[in-house]
Design a protein around this motif. Structure first.
Motif, PDB file in Angstrom:
ATOM      1  N   SER A  26      -2.128 -87.151  95.705  1.00 34.98           N
ATOM      2  CA  SER A  26      -2.936 -87.274  96.918  1.00 34.98           C
ATOM      3  C   SER A  26      -3.495 -88.681  97.046  1.00 34.98           C
ATOM      4  CB  SER A  26      -4.109 -86.279  96.891  1.00 34.98           C
ATOM      5  OG  SER A  26      -3.641 -84.966  96.828  1.00 34.98           O
ATOM      6  N   ALA A  27      -4.026 -89.204  95.948  1.00 36.80           N
ATOM      7  CA  ALA A  27      -4.632 -90.537  95.965  1.00 36.80           C
ATOM      8  C   ALA A  27      -3.617 -91.591  96.390  1.00 36.80           C
ATOM      9  CB  ALA A  27      -5.205 -90.871  94.594  1.00 36.80           C
ATOM     10  N   VAL A  28      -2.426 -91.519  95.825  1.00 40.34           N
ATOM     11  CA  VAL A  28      -1.415 -92.551  96.089  1.00 40.34           C
ATOM     12  C   VAL A  28      -0.684 -92.308  97.411  1.00 40.34           C
ATOM     13  CG1 VAL A  28       0.726 -93.597  95.232  1.00 40.34           C
ATOM     14  CG2 VAL A  28      -1.132 -93.053  93.633  1.00 40.34           C
ATOM     15  N   ALA A  29      -0.108 -91.125  97.580  1.00 42.27           N
ATOM     16  CA  ALA A  29       0.758 -90.864  98.730  1.00 42.27           C
ATOM     17  C   ALA A  29      -0.006 -90.690 100.045  1.00 42.27           C
ATOM     18  CB  ALA A  29       1.620 -89.627  98.466  1.00 42.27           C
ATOM     19  N   TRP A  30      -1.161 -90.046 100.017  1.00 42.28           N
ATOM     20  CA  TRP A  30      -1.878 -89.770 101.255  1.00 42.28           C
ATOM     21  C   TRP A  30      -2.939 -90.808 101.587  1.00 42.28           C
ATOM     22  CZ3 TRP A  30      -3.087 -83.865 100.545  1.00 42.28           C
ATOM     23  CH2 TRP A  30      -1.885 -83.156 100.596  1.00 42.28           C
ATOM     24  N   PHE A  31      -3.538 -91.388 100.539  1.00 44.35           N
ATOM     25  CA  PHE A  31      -4.676 -92.262 100.788  1.00 44.35           C
ATOM     26  C   PHE A  31      -4.434 -93.718 100.390  1.00 44.35           C
ATOM     27  CE2 PHE A  31      -6.384 -87.945 100.354  1.00 44.35           C
ATOM     28  CZ  PHE A  31      -7.004 -87.832 101.581  1.00 44.35           C
ATOM     29  N   GLY A  32      -3.267 -94.031  99.848  1.00 47.36           N
ATOM     30  CA  GLY A  32      -2.909 -95.414  99.564  1.00 47.36           C
ATOM     31  C   GLY A  32      -3.628 -96.065  98.402  1.00 47.36           C
ATOM     32  N   PHE A  33      -4.132 -95.267  97.471  1.00 48.80           N
ATOM     33  CA  PHE A  33      -4.803 -95.828  96.295  1.00 48.80           C
ATOM     34  C   PHE A  33      -3.779 -96.475  95.368  1.00 48.80           C
ATOM     35  CE2 PHE A  33      -8.621 -92.675  95.858  1.00 48.80           C
ATOM     36  CZ  PHE A  33      -8.910 -92.814  97.198  1.00 48.80           C
ATOM     37  N   SER A  34      -4.244 -97.362  94.517  1.00 47.47           N
ATOM     38  CA  SER A  34      -3.422 -97.790  93.390  1.00 47.47           C
ATOM     39  C   SER A  34      -3.836 -96.922  92.201  1.00 47.47           C
ATOM     40  CB  SER A  34      -3.624 -99.279  93.079  1.00 47.47           C
ATOM     41  OG  SER A  34      -4.944 -99.519  92.647  1.00 47.47           O
ATOM     42  N   LEU A  35      -2.882 -96.627  91.352  1.00 46.51           N
ATOM     43  CA  LEU A  35      -3.125 -95.730  90.226  1.00 46.51           C
ATOM     44  C   LEU A  35      -2.689 -96.406  88.934  1.00 46.51           C
ATOM     45  CD1 LEU A  35      -3.860 -92.693  89.431  1.00 46.51           C
ATOM     46  CD2 LEU A  35      -1.387 -92.351  89.370  1.00 46.51           C
ATOM     47  N   THR A  36      -3.569 -96.392  87.943  1.00 45.09           N
ATOM     48  CA  THR A  36      -3.245 -96.903  86.617  1.00 45.09           C
ATOM     49  C   THR A  36      -3.382 -95.759  85.630  1.00 45.09           C
ATOM     50  OG1 THR A  36      -4.143 -99.081  87.179  1.00 45.09           O
ATOM     51  CG2 THR A  36      -3.873 -98.588  84.845  1.00 45.09           C
ATOM     52  N   VAL A  37      -2.318 -95.482  84.891  1.00 41.17           N
ATOM     53  CA  VAL A  37      -2.380 -94.470  83.842  1.00 41.17           C
ATOM     54  C   VAL A  37      -2.965 -95.129  82.605  1.00 41.17           C
ATOM     55  CG1 VAL A  37      -1.034 -92.932  82.358  1.00 41.17           C
ATOM     56  CG2 VAL A  37      -0.446 -93.165  84.781  1.00 41.17           C
ATOM     57  N   LEU A  38      -4.004 -94.504  82.050  1.00 44.37           N
ATOM     58  CA  LEU A  38      -4.694 -95.012  80.861  1.00 44.37           C
ATOM     59  C   LEU A  38      -4.460 -94.050  79.709  1.00 44.37           C
ATOM     60  CD1 LEU A  38      -8.044 -95.870  82.677  1.00 44.37           C
ATOM     61  CD2 LEU A  38      -6.266 -97.492  81.976  1.00 44.37           C
ATOM     62  N   THR A  39      -3.959 -94.571  78.599  1.00 44.61           N
ATOM     63  CA  THR A  39      -3.706 -93.751  77.414  1.00 44.61           C
ATOM     64  C   THR A  39      -4.300 -94.454  76.193  1.00 44.61           C
ATOM     65  OG1 THR A  39      -1.574 -94.793  76.951  1.00 44.61           O
ATOM     66  CG2 THR A  39      -1.542 -92.853  78.388  1.00 44.61           C
ATOM     67  N   PRO A  40      -4.623 -93.714  75.148  1.00 42.98           N
ATOM     68  CA  PRO A  40      -5.138 -94.357  73.941  1.00 42.98           C
ATOM     69  C   PRO A  40      -4.139 -95.391  73.411  1.00 42.98           C
ATOM     70  CG  PRO A  40      -5.552 -92.009  73.852  1.00 42.98           C
ATOM     71  CD  PRO A  40      -4.649 -92.247  75.035  1.00 42.98           C
ATOM     72  N   GLY A  41      -4.603 -96.613  73.298  1.00 43.97           N
ATOM     73  CA  GLY A  41      -3.752 -97.689  72.805  1.00 43.97           C
ATOM     74  C   GLY A  41      -2.653 -98.113  73.761  1.00 43.97           C
ATOM     75  N   GLY A  42      -2.595 -97.507  74.949  1.00 41.55           N
ATOM     76  CA  GLY A  42      -1.526 -97.814  75.891  1.00 41.55           C
ATOM     77  C   GLY A  42      -0.199 -97.204  75.494  1.00 41.55           C
ATOM     78  N   GLY A  43      -0.226 -96.342  74.483  1.00 39.77           N
ATOM     79  CA  GLY A  43       1.010 -95.742  73.982  1.00 39.77           C
ATOM     80  C   GLY A  43       1.436 -94.522  74.754  1.00 39.77           C
ATOM     81  N   PRO A  44       2.623 -93.999  74.424  1.00 40.92           N
ATOM     82  CA  PRO A  44       3.109 -92.796  75.098  1.00 40.92           C
ATOM     83  C   PRO A  44       2.276 -91.578  74.715  1.00 40.92           C
ATOM     84  CG  PRO A  44       4.587 -93.409  73.302  1.00 40.92           C
ATOM     85  CD  PRO A  44       3.560 -94.494  73.404  1.00 40.92           C
ATOM     86  N   VAL A  45       2.160 -90.646  75.642  1.00 42.17           N
ATOM     87  CA  VAL A  45       1.514 -89.361  75.379  1.00 42.17           C
ATOM     88  C   VAL A  45       2.430 -88.272  75.913  1.00 42.17           C
ATOM     89  CG1 VAL A  45      -0.893 -90.163  75.313  1.00 42.17           C
ATOM     90  CG2 VAL A  45       0.136 -89.555  77.509  1.00 42.17           C
ATOM     91  N   THR A  46       2.368 -87.115  75.280  1.00 37.12           N
ATOM     92  CA  THR A  46       3.225 -86.001  75.655  1.00 37.12           C
ATOM     93  C   THR A  46       2.373 -84.836  76.132  1.00 37.12           C
ATOM     94  OG1 THR A  46       4.872 -86.714  74.058  1.00 37.12           O
ATOM     95  CG2 THR A  46       5.059 -84.455  74.850  1.00 37.12           C
ATOM     96  N   SER A  47       2.766 -84.253  77.251  1.00 32.81           N
ATOM     97  CA  SER A  47       2.017 -83.153  77.855  1.00 32.81           C
ATOM     98  C   SER A  47       2.215 -81.860  77.077  1.00 32.81           C
ATOM     99  CB  SER A  47       2.473 -82.950  79.299  1.00 32.81           C
ATOM    100  OG  SER A  47       3.735 -82.294  79.334  1.00 32.81           O
TER     101      SER A  47
END
Length: 194
Positions: A26-47
């Motif tokens: 919603s933030a990106v597609a409908w409202f034009g926000f920029s989005l930054t994914v933040l993870t511990p250490g900038g490393g990969p995370v698994t859902s």
């Protein structure tokens, strides 16, 4: 209408797949926000479902003034004290006038750092939040509701409420955006009006 809003999306190991999609898209597609994914250490995370997210920015190095909002997505790892650096970022974003959102286990981080002490909030249950966050000082302000709760630019929700969470976050960030947010709410609620 969005004015180039910037959102930080905090994902930690075992993040809940169903909790971030509506708010992020919603933030990106409908409202034009920029989005930054933040993870511990900038490393990969698994859902929880095994989906791996790579290319995140380091959570501990994220400057609060880079964000109009920071969103903490649920994971059972919050219960184990994961990502304490998210506490400081959430507080700093809020102190600078931004919105902080936490859904499901993400609410544990806000309880842990005292951000829920004097504010109405919700989560996965009062007893659950007390059990996993310790005897946090905000228990008297807990609201037992299935929908998101907003108080002073802090949006909280149980893990079963990603739609009202997304709507509440957008409402907090976009005063004057009632028409577009009403459209969003109606679309998300359509399946429940059958």
């Amino acid at each position: 209408m969005s004015g180039n809003k910037r959102m930080g999306l905090v994902l930690i190991e075992a993040f809940a797949d169903w909790e971030y999609g509506l708010v992020a898209a919603s933030a990106v597609a409908w409202f034009g926000f920029s989005l930054t994914v933040l993870t511990p250490g900038g490393g990969p995370v698994t859902s929880m479902a095994g989906v791996t997210v790579t290319g995140g920015s380091a959570l501990e190095a994220a400057p609060a003034d880079d964000f109009d909002a920071v969103i903490l997505i649920g994971s059972d790892r919050w219960e184990k004290g994961a990502a304490p650096e998210a506490d400081a970022l959430a507080r700093a974003v809020h102190d600078s006038g931004g919105t902080v959102g936490a859904i499901c286990g993400g609410t544990v981080a806000l309880a842990r750092c005292g951000m829920l002490e004097d504010r109405a909030h919700t989560s996965n249950g009062r007893k659950w939040l007390r059990d996993v966050a310790g005897d946090y000082a905000g228990a008297d302000h807990y609201r037992d509701t299935p929908e998101a709760v907003t108080d002073d630019r802090i949006v909280t929700a149980p893990g079963t409420a990603p739609a009202t969470f997304a709507v509440a976050v957008m409402t907090s960030l976009l005063p004057g955006g009632e028409d577009q947010i009403a459209e969003m709410r109606a679309m998300m609620a359509a399946e429940h009006t059958v």
